[in-house]
Design a protein around this motif. Structure first.
Motif, mmCIF file in Angstrom:
data_model
loop_
_atom_site.group_PDB
_atom_site.id
_atom_site.type_symbol
_atom_site.label_atom_id
_atom_site.label_comp_id
_atom_site.label_asym_id
_atom_site.label_seq_id
_atom_site.Cartn_x
_atom_site.Cartn_y
_atom_site.Cartn_z
ATOM 1 N N GLU A 146 -50.321 -25.717 -109.818
ATOM 2 C CA GLU A 146 -51.713 -25.989 -110.209
ATOM 3 C C GLU A 146 -51.903 -27.463 -110.536
ATOM 4 O OE1 GLU A 146 -53.153 -21.733 -112.130
ATOM 5 O OE2 GLU A 146 -51.745 -22.994 -113.251
ATOM 6 N N ALA B 188 -54.406 -30.208 -108.572
ATOM 7 C CA ALA B 188 -55.360 -31.086 -109.250
ATOM 8 C C ALA B 188 -55.181 -32.532 -108.795
ATOM 9 C CB ALA B 188 -55.184 -30.975 -110.765
ATOM 10 N N CYS C 3 -56.485 -33.178 -105.335
ATOM 11 C CA CYS C 3 -57.945 -33.300 -105.274
ATOM 12 C C CYS C 3 -58.377 -34.761 -105.387
ATOM 13 C CB CYS C 3 -58.593 -32.478 -106.386
ATOM 14 S SG CYS C 3 -58.550 -30.701 -106.108
ATOM 15 N N LEU D 268 -58.796 -29.504 -114.498
ATOM 16 C CA LEU D 268 -58.465 -28.120 -114.163
ATOM 17 C C LEU D 268 -58.451 -27.324 -115.459
ATOM 18 C CD1 LEU D 268 -55.750 -26.885 -111.684
ATOM 19 C CD2 LEU D 268 -56.250 -25.664 -113.795
ATOM 20 N N LYS E 294 -58.241 -23.471 -117.328
ATOM 21 C CA LYS E 294 -57.714 -22.128 -117.097
ATOM 22 C C LYS E 294 -57.698 -21.378 -118.428
ATOM 23 C CE LYS E 294 -53.490 -19.887 -115.295
ATOM 24 N NZ LYS E 294 -52.152 -20.166 -114.726
ATOM 25 N N ARG F 144 -60.392 -19.622 -113.913
ATOM 26 C CA ARG F 144 -59.701 -20.839 -113.484
ATOM 27 C C ARG F 144 -60.658 -21.630 -112.601
ATOM 28 N NH1 ARG F 144 -54.358 -20.954 -109.643
ATOM 29 N NH2 ARG F 144 -55.942 -20.093 -108.232
ATOM 30 N N SER F 145 -60.838 -22.895 -112.903
ATOM 31 C CA SER F 145 -61.781 -23.697 -112.122
ATOM 32 C C SER F 145 -61.368 -25.158 -112.140
ATOM 33 C CB SER F 145 -63.195 -23.553 -112.680
ATOM 34 O OG SER F 145 -63.272 -24.067 -113.998
ATOM 35 N N ILE F 146 -61.906 -25.887 -111.184
ATOM 36 C CA ILE F 146 -61.708 -27.337 -111.102
ATOM 37 C C ILE F 146 -63.070 -28.013 -111.136
ATOM 38 C CG2 ILE F 146 -61.320 -29.121 -109.354
ATOM 39 C CD1 ILE F 146 -58.563 -28.049 -108.917
ATOM 40 N N SER G 161 -68.162 -28.449 -109.562
ATOM 41 C CA SER G 161 -67.163 -27.480 -110.000
ATOM 42 C C SER G 161 -66.998 -26.368 -108.982
ATOM 43 C CB SER G 161 -67.560 -26.869 -111.352
ATOM 44 O OG SER G 161 -67.617 -27.832 -112.368
ATOM 45 N N ASN H 103 -64.362 -22.582 -108.341
ATOM 46 C CA ASN H 103 -63.226 -21.741 -108.738
ATOM 47 C C ASN H 103 -62.397 -21.307 -107.525
ATOM 48 O OD1 ASN H 103 -64.927 -19.881 -107.550
ATOM 49 N ND2 ASN H 103 -65.313 -18.721 -109.415
ATOM 50 N N LEU I 246 -59.579 -22.420 -105.343
ATOM 51 C CA LEU I 246 -58.558 -23.449 -105.473
ATOM 52 C C LEU I 246 -57.581 -23.521 -104.300
ATOM 53 C CD1 LEU I 246 -59.763 -23.646 -108.280
ATOM 54 C CD2 LEU I 246 -57.460 -23.836 -109.215
#
Length: 447
Positions: free
Chosen positions: A6, A10, A13, A29, A31, A53-55, A69, A71, A73
């Motif tokens: 994870e 990130a 990205c 990130l 969670k 869980r989201s970025i 944003s 979710n 991933l």
């Protein structure tokens, strides 16, 4: 836990944003995992499990800015999502004030997420049966007393774990990790006349050893019973004592008005107050964001700026505004933090001796109104005027005489605080804002 994969995603990205044409980017990130057991009248009513869980990616491209944003991933989804986000940002109006924080302001000591001791390994030992047992153990069951009976009791136990991982294209890397154990309950009673009254209570802590929910039900029931038989209140000026559980109501508007965004928009009654004596000398409000093991503590804000203890108001003098990187560039103000992280109102009272809580403050005030709940109302951020419905008790000789309800308290925050009589030392550590019992003189109440 937050996995190495994870974290890698990130960081990737950031590269995806640069490859799509951005000059800078920041990725967060988030969670979380939460389990809840709800009870109704002493029986399990609902069991819920939540996973999120989201970025969130902030993109700086060609002097323009946008935040997005998702979710989803997977790398393929993220690549398409970020490319579209960069394309969208490039169509926006230029905003040269949007910048990443300067390197010297960014946090350097939040690499493991456990620096503040907010993650309890005991969380790993929680099971469905333990959660169920905890929820049921806190329930009141059937209760009745002289002139009343319990007709409804709702409770909710929850435990959770939360992670936030923050990276940017200028080398920032920061991790926050915490657990939380919480219990909330609401008790409704009916008196002999058929009138109903409700009380509630909650407890929370990041560490299981500090979590003591056993008295929540009794406290909620005590609140409900105390409200039986309210009497009208004659309008006038009274001393006002605000219970610690709701005292943040008169602190939050002050903090909001010290935010540079509100000041820049002319929507703050504290604009132009920096360095000035606005409040009484007995008022000392600190930001204490790094208290180990306590809820709300943080090593960094959402920009990755390092937190530290700092005065907000010192001896009544406004010492700091809350200025993020954007507002600093826009207004020319010195950048600080985006907001107060863990505001703490320091004790102050003219009496010496033992620690001062609600009972001693009421005794010293003699008579007045004890506010135990705010019911609606509003405040004007530009002027500081407020009008709130309240619930509480009329007290005399330091002792509650009778409950009051359907009462309105009005005033202005500057004049209210000018009448500060005392700030106790009984703030509840489970709250993010550490505000103790407060007392003010000559406050306007309308019955």
């Amino acid at each position: 836990m937050l996995t190495a994969e994870e974290k890698t995603i990130a960081k990737e990205c950031l590269r995806m944003a640069l490859d799509a044409g951005a000059q800078k980017a920041r990725v967060t990130l988030s969670k979380s995992v939460m389990d809840l057991v709800s009870t109704l009248n002493g029986e399990v009513d609902k069991i819920t499990g939540c996973y999120d869980r989201s970025i969130t990616i902030s993109i700086f491209a060609d002097g323009r800015y946008g935040s997005f944003s998702t979710n989803k991933l997977s790398r393929t989804s993220l690549r398409d999502f970020i490319a579209g986000a960069v394309e969208t940002v490039k169509m926006l109006a230029p905003d040269p004030c949007r910048v990443l924080p300067s390197p010297e302001r960014k946090v350097k000591d939040a690499l493991t997420g456990d620096e503040l001791g907010l993650r309890d390994p005991a969380y790993d030992g929680m099971s469905a049966e333990k959660r169920r047992e905890t929820a049921l153990a806190c329930a009141l069951g059937s209760r009745e007393g002289e002139g009343w009976k319990l007709i409804s009791e709702e409770g909710e136990y929850s435990d959770s774990q939360y992670w936030a991982y923050l990276v940017d294209t200028e080398g920032l890397e920061a991790l926050h990790n915490e657990t939380s154990f919480e219990y909330w309950t609401e008790a409704t009673i009916e008196d002999d006349k058929g009138d109903k009254y409700t009380g509630n209570w909650w407890e929370a802590a990041p560490l299981l050893k500090d979590f003591h929910p056993g008295e929540c039900g009794a406290n909620a029931l005590r609140q409900a019973v105390a409200q039986i038989g309210p009497k009208p209140l004659e309008s006038g000026k009274y001393n006002m004592v605000i219970d610690r559980d709701v005292a943040s109501k008169v602190i939050s508007p002050i903090i909001a008005s010290l935010n540079a965004n509100s000041i820049q928009q002319g929507n703050s009654f504290l604009g132009g107050s920096l360095g000035k004596q606005v409040f009484p000398q007995g008022m000392n409000l600190m930001d204490t964001p790094r208290i180990p093991g306590e809820a709300g503590s943080r090593c960094f804000d959402s920009e990755g700026v390092a937190t530290s203890d700092r005065p907000i108001i010192e001896n009544g003098v406004v010492k700091n505004y809350f200025v993020n990187s954007y507002m600093a560039a826009k207004t020319g103000l010195e950048p600080t933090l985006e907001d107060a992280i863990r505001p703490t109102l320091q004790p102050w009272h003219p009496w010496t001796g033992n620690p001062v809580g609600k009972e001693e403050i009421m005794r010293q005030c003699g008579s007045g109104i004890l506010v135990t709940e705010f019911n609606g109302g509003n405040s004007n951020p530009a002027t500081g005027d407020f009008s709130y419905g309240i619930q509480g008790f009329f007290f005399r000789d330091g002792k509650p005489v009778h409950p009051v309800s359907e009462v309105l308290v009005t005033g202005n925050f500057k004049s209210l605080w000018a009448g500060l009589l005392a700030a106790g030392d009984d703030a509840r550590r489970c709250m993010v804002k550490l505000v103790p019992t407060l007392a003010f003189k000559d406050v306007d109440f309308s019955g």
